[in-house]
Structure formats: C-alpha cells, structure tokens
Design an enzyme around this catalytic site. Structure first.
Site, PDB file in Angstrom:
ATOM      1  N   HIS A  31     -36.964  -5.462  24.958  1.00  0.00           N
ATOM      2  CA  HIS A  31     -35.666  -5.966  24.486  1.00  0.00           C
ATOM      3  C   HIS A  31     -35.914  -7.357  23.930  1.00  0.00           C
ATOM      4  O   HIS A  31     -36.336  -8.249  24.662  1.00  0.00           O
ATOM      5  CB  HIS A  31     -34.654  -6.010  25.643  1.00  0.00           C
TER       6      HIS A  31
ATOM      7  N   LYS B 197     -23.546  -1.036  29.872  1.00  0.00           N
ATOM      8  CA  LYS B 197     -23.205  -2.317  30.497  1.00  0.00           C
ATOM      9  C   LYS B 197     -22.349  -3.196  29.584  1.00  0.00           C
ATOM     10  O   LYS B 197     -21.597  -4.031  30.038  1.00  0.00           O
ATOM     11  CB  LYS B 197     -24.473  -3.087  30.889  1.00  0.00           C
TER      12      LYS B 197
ATOM     13  N   GLU C 213     -31.381   0.857  22.281  1.00  0.00           N
ATOM     14  CA  GLU C 213     -30.337   0.707  23.302  1.00  0.00           C
ATOM     15  C   GLU C 213     -29.274  -0.284  22.831  1.00  0.00           C
ATOM     16  O   GLU C 213     -29.036  -1.303  23.471  1.00  0.00           O
ATOM     17  CB  GLU C 213     -30.952   0.197  24.612  1.00  0.00           C
TER      18      GLU C 213
HETATM   19  C1  LIG Z   1     -32.097  -3.076  29.083  1.00  0.00           C
HETATM   20  C2  LIG Z   1     -31.037  -3.436  28.102  1.00  0.00           C
HETATM   21  N1  LIG Z   1     -30.853  -2.625  27.051  1.00  0.00           N
HETATM   22  C3  LIG Z   1     -29.907  -2.862  26.139  1.00  0.00           C
HETATM   23  C4  LIG Z   1     -29.071  -3.949  26.257  1.00  0.00           C
HETATM   24  C5  LIG Z   1     -28.025  -4.143  25.210  1.00  0.00           C
HETATM   25  O1  LIG Z   1     -28.325  -5.222  24.423  1.00  0.00           O
HETATM   26  P1  LIG Z   1     -27.461  -5.608  23.152  1.00  0.00           P
HETATM   27  O2  LIG Z   1     -26.068  -5.727  23.575  1.00  0.00           O
HETATM   28  O3  LIG Z   1     -28.056  -6.873  22.689  1.00  0.00           O
HETATM   29  O4  LIG Z   1     -27.649  -4.526  22.139  1.00  0.00           O
HETATM   30  C6  LIG Z   1     -29.256  -4.851  27.317  1.00  0.00           C
HETATM   31  C7  LIG Z   1     -28.443  -6.049  27.439  1.00  0.00           C
HETATM   32  O5  LIG Z   1     -28.529  -6.847  28.333  1.00  0.00           O
HETATM   33  C8  LIG Z   1     -30.257  -4.582  28.271  1.00  0.00           C
HETATM   34  O6  LIG Z   1     -30.456  -5.367  29.337  1.00  0.00           O
END
Ligand SMILES: Cc1ncc(COP(=O)(O)O)c(C=O)c1O
Length: 395
Positions: A191, A62, A265
């Site tokens: 998270h 994402k 993640e």
């Molecule tokens: C379920 C989940 N995992 C991982 C991420 C990635 O987070 P980050 O960019 O802080 O590493 C997000 C970000 O919204 C998320 O919703």
C-alpha cells in the site's frame, strides 16, 4: 426506511443537492445531513475498468462500511478488502462469494482467522513470522499474501510504520519459513499510502513485487496474485488517470503473464466524492476587541472533529464550505472560525476562513466527505452523528 435499511431515492438526470436540501427540513433536525450519490460509485467503477481493466478492484470496506453502499458495489460485481471478522460478516452476508474477498490485515486476531477459515476466505495478508506461526494453528490451508512496505513520498496517510515487511530483508525469510512449515505463499501486496499523488510510487512497489514473485517461485511457491493496494485519489480524476496509466504500464511490463491475477484495494477512490455533508450553524459568537471592533465570527456546527471531520484533521485546507445563499459573492467577508458541536476545544473544523456574516440556521456544505468519515464518527458529548439520504440515478 424498511427494517432499518435506508431506502434509495432515485433521480433522473443529475442529483440536485440544493433541491435535496430544500426537501429535507433541516431546520427541524438536530443532526447534519449526508447526501450520498451511489451512482457516483458506479461512474468510478466504469472509469477504473476503462483505465486499468486488468486490475480487479477489491473495495476496502474500512473506508465506508455502510451496508447499502457495500451492497451497491457488491451488485456491481466488485471484490472486497476486509480487515476484520465483522467486515467479513457484512460482505459475506450480502451473498458475496469468498473468492471475491481478500482478508487484507497482516495482524489478525485468532478468532477472526477461525472465522475466515470457516467461511473459506482463503486469501489473506501477512508481514511477520508470528502471523505465519499463527496460521499453522488457525488457518494452515490459507493463501499467504506477503505484504511489504513501499511508501510514496507524496501520500497523505502513510501505513508503512505499522504494516509491511521489508521486501529484501524480510520477505524472502517469510517465504522460506512458510515453505518449511508447509504453508502456501501465493502472492504479494503493498500500500503506497492513502491519497497518493506520486506517479512513480506504484512502479517502485511493483518492481519489488516482481522480485518477491521471482524468489517465491524459485523456492517452489505457486505465485499467482499481485495486489497493488489502495492510495488512488477519490476526487481528482485527472490525477487518477495519470496514476492508472503508470500502474498499467508497470504491471504489463513486470507481470506480462496474464495468469497472474492482479487486484487493487481502492477505498477512497470509490466513495470520497459520493458524499456531500450539509451542516447547520446552531450557534454563533462574535469576538470583539476592547474597542468593540469585530475580530472574528465563530460558528458552531452540528457536526465536527468527533464526527465526519475526524479524518480531515491533517488537511483542513481541503475543506471549502459551500454556502447555499444566493448573494454570497457580493456580501462582505469576515474572518471566521468554524467549530464542531462538542465542548472540547480541539473540536475545531476550520481555524481561519473568510465567510460572509452568517446566522444561526444557515447551512454550510462540504463536498467529498465519503471516505473515512462514516465509520469513524462518534456521538461524543451526546451530539448525534449525521443522518444520510441515499440517492441513485434511475436505472
Ligand atoms: C490494507 C489497506 N488496503 C486498502 C486501503 C484503502 O486505501 P485507500 O483509501 O487509500 O484506497 C487501506 C487504507 O488504510 C488499507 O489499510
């Protein structure tokens, strides 16, 4: 560009942003230019592997879903966190095997679950009983990863209001319900919030995860996956080192059994620093008081809050434009406002900054623009989103 796939251009020592600008004919382009250094992703991966080797990174698609970038990571061997059918399609389409994917979205539409089932992406997060009943119908053989809430007190974007069950009040019930329905719980995830700077946040969460594991095992679930989520900074490696050390210690102390697979993640961590966005001033207004004295300069850029700056809404203080002029330091500075290109008055990038007197055609660069920018940008008002040139160090 062949078949719509952008080419990767190679450099020998270091990517020279100024040289790329000189070679890019920005004066004849309407759009802003993104310069993406893919090799920066590889450097980040090596840093991660050095500091937290037990935790396998599953890149959160994402954050930046550009296929050439996702493929670059796939070729380096990372796993992936996908949140939707289309993200699954993208990653599977690159030849990534389903074991390297976690479907990390606790509220998934039925059709997306069916797609995951068809393609054997078995690991997926859940944080409520409706999602568990839904699985009995659409994907009973999946591995349930119970997502609980454990937020940092120092993260820029928190996710806990929307996702994550209570680790004490809800998680045991969800595991009991799964057991009663004949479903498998195999792990837990959290998270702490994106762009986290609180070193203690991960241990607080891993402690809750440990309790969830114990309860799951007690009632007969075979618990073997701990997912520490994202939240790691992308542009501050020193802070990352501190967080990594804390996560390492916490995971080793609370999950010493190496048979437990540990994944993370990270999104921002990999891609934030990889992009520099070069914008052009395409219009200017001088605001003067009644006596004709200059109050401020207003500059209009070819990208804005509906483009790559959308996620910067909360933290404009982190935006420091770089000027590609030779005598910047010696020039007098004036109060300046930087606007995006659309007609919307909310489309303001920086309200109050000091800049020399600039002209139409001058360029402003913004570093660290790789996270939550590209997939969010829209051509609102008919202004095209930036184009991107991809670079990598010659192998
Ligand atoms: C379920 C989940 N995992 C991982 C991420 C990635 O987070 P980050 O960019 O802080 O590493 C997000 C970000 O919204 C998320 O919703």
């Amino acid at each position: 560009m062949a078949n719509g796939t952008p080419e990767i251009e190679y450099y020998d020592h270091e990517l020279n942003i100024r040289r790329v600008i000189e070679q890019s004919d920005l004066q004849s382009m309407d759009q802003a230019l993104n310069i993406c250094d893919l090799s920066s992703l590889e450097r980040k991966l090596r840093l991660w592997q050095k500091l937290i080797p037990r935790i396998k990174p599953y890149y959160a698609v994402k954050c930046n879903n550009i296929p050439v970038l996702v493929k670059f990571l796939a070729d380096l061997g990372t796993g992936f966190d996908c949140a939707s059918k289309n993200e699954l399609k993208l990653v599977l389409g690159l030849g990534v095997s389903p074991e390297r994917i976690i479907f990390a979205h606790p509220s998934r539409p039925a059709s997306h679950l069916e797609y995951a089932k068809e393609h054997e992406v078995v690991n997926g997060t859940v944080d409520n009983e409706f999602a568990i009943y839904q699985l009995t119908k659409h994907f009973p053989n999946s591995n349930i990863i119970v997502r609980f809430k454990s937020e940092s007190t120092k993260a820029l974007y928190l996710l806990g209001e929307k996702y994550g069950c209570d680790s004490e009040a809800d998680a045991p019930d969800l595991m009991l319900l799964s057991k009663a329905l004949g479903l498998k719980v195999t792990g837990t995830s959290f998270h702490v919030g994106s762009a986290c700077s609180e070193v203690e946040a991960y241990d607080r969460a891993v402690e809750k995860a440990e309790n969830i594991f114990r309860f799951g095992e007690l009632i007969g679930h075979k618990m073997d996956l701990l997912d520490v989520g994202g939240g790691f900074p992308g542009k501050n490696d020193e802070l990352f080192e501190e967080l990594a050390a804390a996560v390492n210690t916490s995971v080793q102390n609370r999950f010493p059994d190496e048979r437990v697979q540990v994944i993370g993640e990270p999104g921002r961590f990999f891609v934030e620093a990889a992009y520099t966005l070069i914008c052009k001033i395409h219009a200017k207004r001088e605001v003067r008081n009644k006596n004709g004295k200059l109050e401020k300069n207003m500059y209009f850029l070819n990208d804005g809050m509906y483009g790559h700056f959308a996620a910067m809404f909360y933290r404009p203080e982190e935006l420091t434009p770089v000027l590609y002029l030779d005598d910047v330091e010696s020039r007098p500075k004036f109060k300046s406002v930087i606007w995006g290109p659309s007609c919307d008055s909310q489309d303001k990038i920086l309200d109050d900054c000091l800049l020399p007197n600039l002209n139409c055609g001058d360029l402003l660069g913004f570093r660290n623009m790789g996270a939550y920018t590209v997939p969010i940008a829209s051509p609102f008002n008919g202004f095209d989103v930036p184009v991107t040139r991809f670079f990598a160090k010659r192998p």
